[in-house]
Design an enzyme around this catalytic site. Structure first.
Site, short mmCIF file in Angstrom:
data_model
loop_
_atom_site.label_atom_id
_atom_site.label_comp_id
_atom_site.label_asym_id
_atom_site.label_seq_id
_atom_site.Cartn_x
_atom_site.Cartn_y
_atom_site.Cartn_z
N GLY A 59 0.77 -1.25 0.00
CA GLY A 59 0.00 0.00 0.00
C GLY A 59 0.79 1.29 0.00
N GLU A 85 4.02 3.90 6.21
CA GLU A 85 2.83 3.06 6.12
C GLU A 85 1.74 3.80 5.34
OE1 GLU A 85 1.48 0.38 6.03
OE2 GLU A 85 0.48 -0.29 7.87
N ASP A 86 0.87 3.07 4.69
CA ASP A 86 -0.19 3.73 3.93
C ASP A 86 -1.30 4.25 4.84
OD1 ASP A 86 -1.08 1.17 4.56
OD2 ASP A 86 -1.88 0.73 2.58
N ASP A 95 -5.31 1.98 10.79
CA ASP A 95 -6.75 1.80 11.00
C ASP A 95 -6.93 1.44 12.47
OD1 ASP A 95 -9.36 1.49 9.66
OD2 ASP A 95 -9.15 -0.64 10.04
N LYS A 124 -7.07 6.84 10.61
CA LYS A 124 -8.49 6.91 10.98
C LYS A 124 -8.53 6.98 12.51
CE LYS A 124 -10.23 4.09 7.11
NZ LYS A 124 -10.75 2.75 6.73
N PHE A 128 -14.25 3.38 4.22
CA PHE A 128 -13.26 2.66 3.45
C PHE A 128 -12.79 3.50 2.27
CE2 PHE A 128 -11.65 -0.38 0.36
CZ PHE A 128 -10.81 -1.11 1.16
N ASP A 133 -5.80 -0.31 -1.81
CA ASP A 133 -6.60 -1.17 -2.67
C ASP A 133 -7.94 -1.58 -2.07
OD1 ASP A 133 -5.34 -2.92 -0.66
OD2 ASP A 133 -6.28 -4.52 -1.82
P1 IMP Z 1 -4.74 -1.89 11.01
O1 IMP Z 1 -3.89 -3.02 11.50
O2 IMP Z 1 -6.18 -2.10 11.38
O3 IMP Z 1 -4.24 -0.54 11.45
O4 IMP Z 1 -4.75 -1.96 9.43
C1 IMP Z 1 -3.77 -1.40 8.65
C2 IMP Z 1 -3.85 -1.96 7.25
O5 IMP Z 1 -5.18 -2.19 6.85
C3 IMP Z 1 -3.29 -0.96 6.26
O6 IMP Z 1 -1.92 -1.15 6.05
C4 IMP Z 1 -4.11 -1.23 5.01
O7 IMP Z 1 -3.46 -2.18 4.22
C5 IMP Z 1 -5.40 -1.78 5.52
N1 IMP Z 1 -6.51 -0.80 5.51
C6 IMP Z 1 -7.13 -0.24 6.58
N2 IMP Z 1 -8.10 0.60 6.22
C7 IMP Z 1 -8.12 0.58 4.87
C8 IMP Z 1 -8.91 1.29 3.89
O8 IMP Z 1 -9.81 2.11 4.18
N3 IMP Z 1 -8.61 1.02 2.57
C9 IMP Z 1 -7.65 0.15 2.20
N4 IMP Z 1 -6.89 -0.52 3.08
C10 IMP Z 1 -7.12 -0.31 4.40
#
Ligand code: IMP
Length: 175
Positions: free
Chosen positions: A45, A99-100, A103, A131, A152, A159
């Site tokens: 990402g 990082e992209d 979440d 977020k 999302f 993606d």
């Molecule tokens: P976390 O572990 O919940 O913080 O998730 C992080 C990962 O989830 C990111 O590196 C993304 O690859 C993916 N992700 C979380 N939200 C989104 C979104 O809205 N669109 C696309 N990918 C997301």
């Protein structure tokens, strides 16, 4: 724009993304003056963000690409995997994770824990998107380009089931 079963609309245009990326880069240039950081970009990402960010970094630096946990569909799976491709020795070096999106924060919390075992001088997180309402763990995110609501999103590297990474703007799902 339609991707698979969902409709998306532009929510952050390219110009705004690049403006915020340049701002974050200037914060890093200021904070790491005199140092030579190792950027660790998390694939897939962050590839576009990493490319734009690094073009604004004026420090002597390295960039390496690693792979982590997967993300399937529109919900975080919570699955944790090891860091793949960490071939650089980060012992006693300042590390910046690129990082992209953060979440729940679980992915980054796990990555920090794993990286600490390699005894870096320091580790900071630089994320394109955050977020804030979805953060589940206490996480110190030093650099963030953009904060967004819970919806999302895709584009600019992010993606939906592997599609949509190749847009210049960021899109939000239309419910
Ligand atoms: P976390 O572990 O919940 O913080 O998730 C992080 C990962 O989830 C990111 O590196 C993304 O690859 C993916 N992700 C979380 N939200 C989104 C979104 O809205 N669109 C696309 N990918 C997301």
């Amino acid at each position: 724009m339609k991707v698979l079963d969902k409709e998306f609309r532009v929510s952050i245009p390219e110009a705004e993304i690049l403006k915020q990326v340049a701002r974050v880069a200037s914060e890093i240039n200021r904070d790491y003056e005199g140092e030579s950081p190792v950027f660790l970009a998390v694939l897939n990402g962050s590839f576009m963000f990493a490319a734009d960010l690094l073009r604004e970094i004026t420090l002597p630096c390295e960039i390496h690409f690693v792979k982590l946990a997967s993300y399937e569909g529109v919900n975080s799976t919570g699955k944790i995997h090891e860091i793949l491709g960490l071939s650089v020795d980060i012992t006693n070096r300042p590390v910046i994770i690129v990082e992209d999106i953060v979440d729940t924060g679980l992915t980054m919390a796990h990555m920090l824990e794993t990286l600490e075992k390699h005894n870096p001088k320091s580790v900071n997180i630089c994320t394109l998107l955050l977020k804030p309402e979805k953060l589940k763990v206490a996480l110190d995110i030093k650099y963030r380009a953009l904060e967004i609501p819970n919806d999302f999103i895709l584009g600019y590297g992010l993606d939906y089931d592997q599609l949509g990474r190749n847009t210049r703007d960021i899109y939000t799902v239309v419910e």
